[in-house]
Design a protein around this motif. Structure first.
Motif: not given
Length: 427
Positions: A231-244
Motif C-alpha cells: 500500500e502507498g508505494m510510489d507509482p513506478y515502484g508499484c509497477y516494478e513490483a508488479r512486473s516482478l
C-alpha cells in the motif's frame, strides 16, 4: 530496499512523446467508433439483426486501425486485420467473429516499442458482462531494468511476457480490472497451439490494487494483521513490483510434470487452472523470499490482497476463475490454521503463510504427479479443488460456504462501485 532511485519516477517519463501523440489521436478518433460498435454485440461477438450501419461502422474502424498499423510499420498485422474483418462481413455480422489472422500476426515487441491490437477479445475481469466483443489497445512495452536483471539470473524457458503501459484503448481494456491480453482470449475459429505472447497492463495495477483490493482487505482483516507492504508505494515502484510478480509467475508456469509450454490447452481446464495459478504464485513468493529479491515483502502482500480480497469481489464470482483461486487459497490456509476468523474479521498470520507455502506447492504437485494422462489430471484436479470449494449449481462452478463469505460480505459495496476508468491515463 528496492531498485528505484530516491526520486520516484513516473510511468509517463518512460513513454515516448510521439507515442503520447498517437495515443491522443486514437482516443479521439478510434475509441468512440469501437465503443459504439461493441455495444451492439452479444457476448459471443455476434450482432443480432445487423443493419447496414453496423457494416459501415466496422469498415470505418478497419480503415482507421489498418492505416494506423501501416504507419507503425506493421504491414502484415494490418493486412491480417483487414482480411479478418472482410471475412466477418462476408459471413454476416450475425455470425461469430474469428480473428485468427490478427491473433497469429501479433508478436512480441522489443522493450520500449509500441504495440497495437484490434479484434474480438474476451477482456478478462473488465466491465461486466464480459464477452468476445470488439476491442483495441495501444500500449508501450516497458520492462523495468531490474526485472531484466532478474530474468538473466533466473531465466525463463519461453519468455513472452510483455509488461506494458496502456496508452489508449476501448472500453474492454480501459473500464474495469482487465490486466491481461493472451492469444487464447481472442475469438478465433482455431484454438491456439501455444502461447506466443502474454501482455500485462501493469500501468493499471496500482489503482485497481489500492482502490479495490487494499480497501477490501482493510474492511475484512483485523487492524493488527492488515498487510500494508504493497500500500502507498510510489507509482513506478508499484509497477516494478508488479512486473516482478508477472515475470516470476509466468516463469513458474513452465515447471512441474505438465509445463504450460507443452500443455497449453490442458492448462486452460478450469480446475487445473485454479491449482496452477495458486502454485505459480506460491513459487514466485518462495523464490523472491529465499533469494532476498527486491520487493519480496510487497510481492507477498500483493498476491494475498489480490487473491483473497479483490478477486472474490468480481461479479459472478461463483463462475469466475480468478475468484475461485482466492476462495480456494483462503480455505486451504484456514484449514491449515494460518487464518482465523473472529467477530466477523479475518486475522492472517503472515509468517505461518510463508512457512506453509512449500506444503501447498507440494500438495498441488502431488496432484500433477498422480496423473499419467490428461483425463486423469483433470479428474484429480477437480477432486482436489472440491476438497476446499463446494460444488455449485445453476451453471456455477462452486458456491460460497458461510465461513468463506467473509471474503465478500463485509466489502460487497466495493463490487457495486462504478468500474475504474483508464480511458485517459495521466502520463
Amino acid at each position: 530496499m528496492n531498485p528505484t532511485t530516491t526520486t520516484p519516477k513516473t510511468l509517463g517519463s518512460f513513454v515516448e512523446d510521439a507515442n503520447k501523440g498517437r495515443a491522443d489521436y486514437l482516443r479521439r478518433v478510434l475509441s468512440p467508433l469501437v465503443d459504439r460498435f461493441r455495444r451492439r454485440q452479444e457476448l459471443d461477438g455476434r450482432i443480432e439483426r445487423p443493419a447496414d450501419s453496423d457494416v459501415t461502422l466496422l469498415r470505418e474502424i478497419a480503415d482507421v486501425a489498418s492505416t494506423f498499423l501501416f504507419e507503425m510499420g506493421r504491414d502484415q498485422q494490418a493486412r491480417a486485420l483487414r482480411e479478418d474483418i472482410d471475412a466477418w462481413i462476408d459471413a454476416g455480422l450475425d455470425a461469430k467473429p474469428a480473428f485468427d489472422r490478427s491473433r497469429d500476426t501479433f508478436t512480441v515487441v522489443p522493450n520500449n516499442a509500441e504495440m497495437f491490437f484490434l479484434g474480438a477479445v474476451y477482456a478478462t475481469n473488465s466491465e461486466q458482462p464480459c464477452g468476445h466483443r470488439l476491442d483495441y489497445f495501444y500500449a508501450q512495452r516497458h520492462e523495468p531494468t531490474f526485472v531484466t536483471s532478474i530474468a538473466e539470473e533466473y531465466p525463463h524457458p519461453n519468455n513472452v511476457v510483455q509488461e506494458v503501459i496502456l496508452l489508449a484503448g476501448s472500453e474492454g481494456f480501459t473500464r474495469g480490472n482487465c490486466l491481461v491480453f493472451f492469444p487464447e482470449n481472442i475469438a478465433a475459429a482455431e484454438k491456439i497451439k501455444e502461447q506466443n505472447y502474454a501482455v500485462f497492463f501493469f500501468s493499471k495495477f496500482q489503482a485497481i490494487h489500492e482502490e479495490i483490493g487494499v480497501a477490501a482487505a482493510r474492511e475484512v482483516m483485523t487492524p493488527e494483521s492488515v498487510i500494508l507492504d504493497s500500500e502507498g508505494m510510489d507509482p513506478y515502484g508499484c509497477y516494478e513490483a508488479r512486473s516482478l510478480w508477472g515475470y516470476l509467475h509466468d516463469r513458474a508456469h513452465f515447471s512441474g510434470k505438465w509445463p504450460i509450454g507443452d500443455y497449453t490447452l490442458l492448462k486452460m481446464n478450469w480446475f487445473i487452472g485454479v491449482l496452477e495459478e495458486i502454485k505459480v504464485d506460491a513459487k514466485a513468493i518462495l523464490l523472491a523470499h529465499s533469494t532476498s529479491m527486491p520487493y519480496a515483502n510487497e510481492l507477498l502482500a500483493m498476491i494475498l490482497v489480490e487473491r483473497l480480497f479483490r478477486y472474490p469481489l468480481e461479479k459472478e464470482a461463483e463462475s469466475n476463475f480468478d475468484a475461485a483461486t482466492g476462495v480456494f487459497l483462503y480455505s486451504w490456509f484456514h484449514a491449515a490454521g494460518a487464518l482465523q476468523v473472529s467477530d466477523g474479521r479475518l486475522a492472517i498470520d503472515r509468517e505461518a503463510v510463508l512457512a506453509l507455502l512449500p506444503r501447498l506447492v507440494s500438495e498441488i504437485e502431488a496432484v500433477e504427479n498422480s496423473a499419467d494422462t490428461p483425463d486423469e489430471y483433470k479428474a484429480a484436479a477437480k477432486a482436489f479443488v472440491y476438497e476446499y470449494l463446494a460444488p455449485g449449481g445453476d451453471g456455477r462452478r462452486y458456491r460460497f460456504l458461510p465461513y468463506q463469505d467473509i471474503l465478500r460480505s463485509r466489502s460487497s459495496h466495493l463490487a457495486e462501485q462504478a468500474p475504474l476508468d483508464f480511458s485517459n491515463p495521466v502520463l
